[in-house]
Design a protein around this motif. Structure first.
Motif, PDB file in Angstrom:
ATOM      1  N   UNK A 187       0.776  -1.068   0.050  1.00  0.00           N
ATOM      2  CA  UNK A 187      -0.054   0.108   0.042  1.00  0.00           C
ATOM      3  C   UNK A 187       0.712   1.184  -0.021  1.00  0.00           C
ATOM      4  N   UNK A 188       2.021   1.193   0.692  1.00  0.00           N
ATOM      5  CA  UNK A 188       2.791   2.342   1.010  1.00  0.00           C
ATOM      6  C   UNK A 188       3.946   2.458   0.228  1.00  0.00           C
ATOM      7  N   UNK A 189       4.433   1.531  -0.481  1.00  0.00           N
ATOM      8  CA  UNK A 189       5.411   1.365  -1.362  1.00  0.00           C
ATOM      9  C   UNK A 189       6.842   1.453  -0.521  1.00  0.00           C
ATOM     10  N   UNK A 190       6.847   0.847   0.930  1.00  0.00           N
ATOM     11  CA  UNK A 190       8.094   0.870   1.655  1.00  0.00           C
ATOM     12  C   UNK A 190       8.337  -0.515   2.090  1.00  0.00           C
ATOM     13  N   UNK A 191       9.644  -0.510   2.549  1.00  0.00           N
ATOM     14  CA  UNK A 191      10.094  -1.878   2.778  1.00  0.00           C
ATOM     15  C   UNK A 191       9.472  -2.525   4.229  1.00  0.00           C
ATOM     16  N   UNK A 192       9.565  -3.691   4.324  1.00  0.00           N
ATOM     17  CA  UNK A 192       8.892  -4.365   5.485  1.00  0.00           C
ATOM     18  C   UNK A 192       9.464  -3.860   6.868  1.00  0.00           C
ATOM     19  N   UNK A 193      10.743  -3.714   6.774  1.00  0.00           N
ATOM     20  CA  UNK A 193      11.701  -3.131   7.922  1.00  0.00           C
ATOM     21  C   UNK A 193      11.123  -1.800   8.394  1.00  0.00           C
ATOM     22  N   UNK A 194      10.745  -0.774   7.243  1.00  0.00           N
ATOM     23  CA  UNK A 194      10.165   0.287   7.442  1.00  0.00           C
ATOM     24  C   UNK A 194       8.873   0.278   8.282  1.00  0.00           C
ATOM     25  N   UNK A 195       8.120  -0.776   7.793  1.00  0.00           N
ATOM     26  CA  UNK A 195       6.632  -0.923   8.356  1.00  0.00           C
ATOM     27  C   UNK A 195       6.845  -1.267   9.888  1.00  0.00           C
ATOM     28  N   UNK A 196       7.773  -2.414  10.102  1.00  0.00           N
ATOM     29  CA  UNK A 196       7.889  -2.524  11.474  1.00  0.00           C
ATOM     30  C   UNK A 196       8.424  -1.616  12.469  1.00  0.00           C
TER      31      UNK A 196
END
Length: 163
Positions: free
Chosen positions: A133-142
């Motif tokens: 959805x936000x086109x960011x990395x999994x690490x950034x989400x976490x």
């Protein structure tokens, strides 16, 4: 037989509406933004049939509509009004108060943390869906979700200790 729009795009309207409302906090403006996104998606239906991330495209289009509004109005708002989202009737008053308190604390978070917190805790999306959805990395989400939760937790504890 349902059209591509009816089968794949129209069912996303509730999720897109809530996300748009999160950004602009104006029901009629959110509806206008959604109308523009739906119009664009209807015009590009053939292109979108083979798009690898249709939901990501819809969210990006909605985000662009919100950014265009902010550029035109030259203002940025906070996450006001989110606590007004409809809650189930079976939820106790104490639980409703806790939810309102958390949602008020969310307003004080940076916008990226607000978005991620909303997508995870309100929309119930998985980490992978949030990355799309936000086109960011999994690490950034976490990292952002952890920081948001930690900030909310600390602020709630501070509020309780001052009472």
């Amino acid at each position: 037989m349902k059209s591509f729009f009816e089968a794949h795009i129209w069912p996303q309207r509730g999720r897109l509406y809530r996300l748009g409302y999160l950004w602009v906090r104006d029901r009629s403006l959110t509806e206008d933004m959604l109308q523009n996104v739906f119009e664009k998606s209807f015009e590009r239906e053939e292109e979108l049939r083979s798009h690898p991330n249709l939901i990501g495209w819809l969210v990006t289009s909605l985000k662009n509509e919100a950014l265009m509004h902010f550029r035109q109005s030259k203002k940025l708002d906070s996450l006001e009004g989110l606590e007004e989202l409809k809650m189930e009737e079976t939820v106790s008053e104490d639980t409703k108060d806790s939810i309102r308190q958390v949602m008020n604390l969310v307003k004080g978070l940076p916008l990226r943390q607000q978005e991620i917190f909303h997508l995870r805790e309100v929309e119930g999306l998985s980490y992978e869906e949030i990355t799309e959805h936000l086109d960011i990395s999994l690490e950034q989400v976490k990292v952002n979700l952890h920081r948001a939760r930690k900030s909310i937790r600390e602020r709630m504890l501070n509020q309780k200790s001052t009472k």
